[in-house]
Enzyme design. Structure first.
Site, mmCIF file in Angstrom:
data_model
loop_
_atom_site.group_PDB
_atom_site.id
_atom_site.type_symbol
_atom_site.label_atom_id
_atom_site.label_comp_id
_atom_site.label_asym_id
_atom_site.label_seq_id
_atom_site.Cartn_x
_atom_site.Cartn_y
_atom_site.Cartn_z
ATOM 1 N N GLY A 11 10.337 -2.968 1.317
ATOM 2 C CA GLY A 11 9.224 -3.814 0.877
ATOM 3 C C GLY A 11 9.433 -4.332 -0.534
ATOM 4 O O GLY A 11 8.542 -4.260 -1.383
ATOM 5 N N ALA A 12 10.627 -4.897 -0.779
ATOM 6 C CA ALA A 12 10.968 -5.327 -2.149
ATOM 7 C C ALA A 12 10.845 -6.833 -2.336
ATOM 8 O O ALA A 12 11.315 -7.371 -3.329
ATOM 9 C CB ALA A 12 12.378 -4.857 -2.498
ATOM 10 N N SER A 13 10.214 -7.512 -1.389
ATOM 11 C CA SER A 13 10.076 -8.970 -1.495
ATOM 12 C C SER A 13 8.947 -9.378 -2.432
ATOM 13 O O SER A 13 8.904 -10.521 -2.894
ATOM 14 C CB SER A 13 9.827 -9.567 -0.103
ATOM 15 O OG SER A 13 8.743 -8.920 0.526
ATOM 16 N N ARG A 14 8.029 -8.447 -2.702
ATOM 17 C CA ARG A 14 6.833 -8.787 -3.486
ATOM 18 C C ARG A 14 6.368 -7.552 -4.253
ATOM 19 O O ARG A 14 6.829 -6.441 -3.992
ATOM 20 C CB ARG A 14 5.682 -9.194 -2.561
ATOM 21 C CG ARG A 14 5.965 -10.357 -1.673
ATOM 22 C CD ARG A 14 4.758 -10.741 -0.844
ATOM 23 N NE ARG A 14 4.658 -10.016 0.411
ATOM 24 C CZ ARG A 14 3.569 -9.362 0.824
ATOM 25 N NH1 ARG A 14 2.491 -9.336 0.069
ATOM 26 N NH2 ARG A 14 3.557 -8.751 1.982
ATOM 27 N N VAL A 63 10.216 -1.417 8.904
ATOM 28 C CA VAL A 63 10.432 0.025 8.720
ATOM 29 C C VAL A 63 9.678 0.880 9.743
ATOM 30 O O VAL A 63 9.999 2.050 9.917
ATOM 31 C CB VAL A 63 10.093 0.491 7.282
ATOM 32 C CG1 VAL A 63 11.000 -0.155 6.261
ATOM 33 C CG2 VAL A 63 8.625 0.294 6.960
ATOM 34 N N ASN A 89 8.828 2.092 -0.322
ATOM 35 C CA ASN A 89 7.704 1.389 -0.943
ATOM 36 C C ASN A 89 6.890 0.560 0.042
ATOM 37 O O ASN A 89 5.714 0.292 -0.195
ATOM 38 C CB ASN A 89 8.253 0.484 -2.061
ATOM 39 C CG ASN A 89 7.212 -0.480 -2.569
ATOM 40 O OD1 ASN A 89 6.350 -0.144 -3.354
ATOM 41 N ND2 ASN A 89 7.275 -1.723 -2.068
ATOM 42 N N TYR A 154 -5.429 4.229 5.776
ATOM 43 C CA TYR A 154 -4.552 4.153 4.594
ATOM 44 C C TYR A 154 -4.504 5.502 3.862
ATOM 45 O O TYR A 154 -3.423 5.984 3.497
ATOM 46 C CB TYR A 154 -5.076 3.050 3.676
ATOM 47 C CG TYR A 154 -4.204 2.752 2.480
ATOM 48 C CD1 TYR A 154 -3.021 2.029 2.608
ATOM 49 C CD2 TYR A 154 -4.577 3.179 1.201
ATOM 50 C CE1 TYR A 154 -2.233 1.741 1.498
ATOM 51 C CE2 TYR A 154 -3.798 2.891 0.092
ATOM 52 C CZ TYR A 154 -2.630 2.175 0.238
ATOM 53 O OH TYR A 154 -1.851 1.889 -0.859
ATOM 54 N N ILE A 187 -3.069 -1.455 -8.896
ATOM 55 C CA ILE A 187 -1.992 -2.230 -9.500
ATOM 56 C C ILE A 187 -2.168 -3.689 -9.068
ATOM 57 O O ILE A 187 -2.490 -3.956 -7.898
ATOM 58 C CB ILE A 187 -0.613 -1.691 -9.022
ATOM 59 C CG1 ILE A 187 -0.497 -0.163 -9.231
ATOM 60 C CG2 ILE A 187 0.528 -2.449 -9.699
ATOM 61 C CD1 ILE A 187 -0.517 0.326 -10.658
HETATM 62 P P1 NAP Z 1 2.254 -5.915 -1.344
HETATM 63 O O1 NAP Z 1 2.265 -6.774 -2.568
HETATM 64 O O2 NAP Z 1 1.311 -6.208 -0.246
HETATM 65 O O3 NAP Z 1 3.767 -5.860 -0.766
HETATM 66 C C1 NAP Z 1 4.040 -5.075 0.350
HETATM 67 C C2 NAP Z 1 5.523 -5.070 0.608
HETATM 68 O O4 NAP Z 1 5.762 -4.226 1.762
HETATM 69 C C3 NAP Z 1 6.080 -6.442 0.944
HETATM 70 O O5 NAP Z 1 7.361 -6.570 0.372
HETATM 71 C C4 NAP Z 1 6.188 -6.406 2.476
HETATM 72 O O6 NAP Z 1 7.238 -7.204 3.006
HETATM 73 C C5 NAP Z 1 6.540 -4.949 2.703
HETATM 74 N N1 NAP Z 1 6.261 -4.522 4.070
HETATM 75 C C6 NAP Z 1 5.055 -4.450 4.703
HETATM 76 N N2 NAP Z 1 5.230 -4.008 5.960
HETATM 77 C C7 NAP Z 1 6.558 -3.809 6.128
HETATM 78 C C8 NAP Z 1 7.353 -3.347 7.208
HETATM 79 N N3 NAP Z 1 6.812 -3.018 8.380
HETATM 80 N N4 NAP Z 1 8.690 -3.264 7.028
HETATM 81 C C9 NAP Z 1 9.263 -3.597 5.841
HETATM 82 N N5 NAP Z 1 8.558 -4.026 4.782
HETATM 83 C C10 NAP Z 1 7.223 -4.130 4.926
HETATM 84 O O7 NAP Z 1 1.986 -4.391 -1.735
HETATM 85 P P2 NAP Z 1 2.075 -3.628 -3.144
HETATM 86 O O8 NAP Z 1 0.746 -3.655 -3.763
HETATM 87 O O9 NAP Z 1 3.255 -4.074 -3.907
HETATM 88 O O10 NAP Z 1 2.294 -2.134 -2.618
HETATM 89 C C11 NAP Z 1 3.562 -1.524 -2.513
HETATM 90 C C12 NAP Z 1 3.374 -0.054 -2.147
HETATM 91 O O11 NAP Z 1 2.577 0.585 -3.134
HETATM 92 C C13 NAP Z 1 2.656 0.153 -0.824
HETATM 93 O O12 NAP Z 1 3.180 1.281 -0.167
HETATM 94 C C14 NAP Z 1 1.226 0.403 -1.245
HETATM 95 O O13 NAP Z 1 0.523 1.133 -0.283
HETATM 96 C C15 NAP Z 1 1.453 1.188 -2.511
HETATM 97 N N6 NAP Z 1 0.302 1.166 -3.422
HETATM 98 C C16 NAP Z 1 -0.149 -0.007 -3.957
HETATM 99 C C17 NAP Z 1 -1.244 0.011 -4.819
HETATM 100 C C18 NAP Z 1 -1.780 -1.236 -5.456
HETATM 101 O O14 NAP Z 1 -2.813 -1.141 -6.142
HETATM 102 N N7 NAP Z 1 -1.168 -2.397 -5.299
HETATM 103 C C19 NAP Z 1 -1.862 1.226 -5.104
HETATM 104 C C20 NAP Z 1 -1.378 2.383 -4.546
HETATM 105 C C21 NAP Z 1 -0.291 2.344 -3.708
HETATM 106 P P3 NAP Z 1 6.962 -8.732 3.511
HETATM 107 O O15 NAP Z 1 6.667 -9.491 2.250
HETATM 108 O O16 NAP Z 1 8.246 -9.136 4.140
HETATM 109 O O17 NAP Z 1 5.786 -8.649 4.428
#
Ligand code: NAP
Length: 246
Positions: A11-14, A63, A89, A154, A187
């Site tokens: 999940g490193a695209s964003r 994944v 991630n 979640y 975040i």
């Molecule tokens: P995000 O901006 O929504 O990005 C999610 C990433 O996960 C994207 O790169 C997406 O890829 C990838 N992804 C989703 N489903 C996937 C799959 N089935 N296979 C491979 N890749 C997949 O999320 P984020 O906020 O950066 O969060 C990243 C991690 O941190 C997550 O595990 C989230 O639960 C955790 N987290 C985030 C927060 C927060 O406040 N943001 C807080 C606590 C924990 P595509 O772009 O290709 O869909």
């Protein structure tokens, strides 16, 4: 410094995954950028890393698909010759009150956030055992520790990630492989951008440091846990949450 290391970030695209990929590349690792649907964004992360003098490759893999993960990880190992750092991630949310939550939304979140981490560890750890060393970092959440109304799926997935982390840490420690989790709070990413202003304000009020974190705040913690200096730390959950959950 991570020169000579191969680091796979799911999940490193964003968002947070992108920040971790860029940070590990700046530390000298060759980074494998995994994505599911956002091909162009993943390619843009590779270009950004290369423009800064780093090395990266892009691989699509859902994944949550066990068989696809086996092929993905084996291909990476064959192409790169090693796998030293795995950052699980990739994650999604499908929020809703428990009473109204569909079975599909429950399964989808568990399959991506928890089973996805199992799938990659299952195949990457085999290589790390052969190498007698490695770093595994799993993305949990403060919600996995505290729970959160409207996020039963979640919260369960992120609590599961903590259990998975601790079990894997115990199994793999004798071969020099450390397994830790990071529990971010709020975040600023696409994931939290969808929240209403009311929810954002209420969330901010619960954060002692008074503001949301940046993806780079989580990336710094991941880079530390991936480093040689973190060799005596395993089975831990590092909160990056501005003090939200203590
Ligand atoms: P995000 O901006 O929504 O990005 C999610 C990433 O996960 C994207 O790169 C997406 O890829 C990838 N992804 C989703 N489903 C996937 C799959 N089935 N296979 C491979 N890749 C997949 O999320 P984020 O906020 O950066 O969060 C990243 C991690 O941190 C997550 O595990 C989230 O639960 C955790 N987290 C985030 C927060 C927060 O406040 N943001 C807080 C606590 C924990 P595509 O772009 O290709 O869909």
């Amino acid at each position: 410094m991570l020169a000579g290391k191969v680091a796979l970030v799911t999940g490193a695209s964003r968002g947070i995954g992108k920040a971790i990929a860029c940070k590990l590349a700046r530390e000298g690792a060759k980074v494998i950028i995994n994505y599911n649907g956002s091909k162009e964004k993943a390619e843009a992360v590779k270009s950004e890393i290369e423009a800064a003098g780093g090395q990266a490759e892009v691989y699509q893999c859902d994944v949550s698909d066990y068989t696809a993960c086996e092929t993905f990880i084996q291909t990476v190992i064959k192409e790169e010759g090693s796998l030293d750092i795995l950052v699980n991630n990739a994650g999604i949310t499908k929020d809703g009150l428990l009473m109204k939550m569909s079975e599909e939304d429950f399964d989808k979140v568990l399959d991506t956030n928890l089973k996805g981490a199992f799938n990659t560890i299952r195949f990457a750890s085999r290589q790390m055992l052969r190498q007698k060393g490695g770093r595994i970092i799993n993305m949990s959440s403060v919600v996995g520790v505290s729970g959160n109304a409207g996020q039963a799926n979640y919260a369960a997935s992120k609590a599961g990630v903590i259990g998975l982390t601790k079990a894997a840490a115990r199994e793999l420690a004798s071969r020099g492989i450390t397994v830790n989790a990071i529990a971010p709070g709020f975040i600023e990413t696409d994931m939290t951008d969808v929240l209403s202003d009311k929810v954002k304000e209420a969330s901010e009020a619960q954060i002692p440091l008074g503001h949301f974190g940046k993806p780079e705040d989580v990336a710094a913690a991941a880079a530390f846990l991936a480093s040689e200096e973190a060799r005596y730390i395993t089975g831990q959950v590092l909160h990056v949450d501005g003090g939200m959950v203590m």
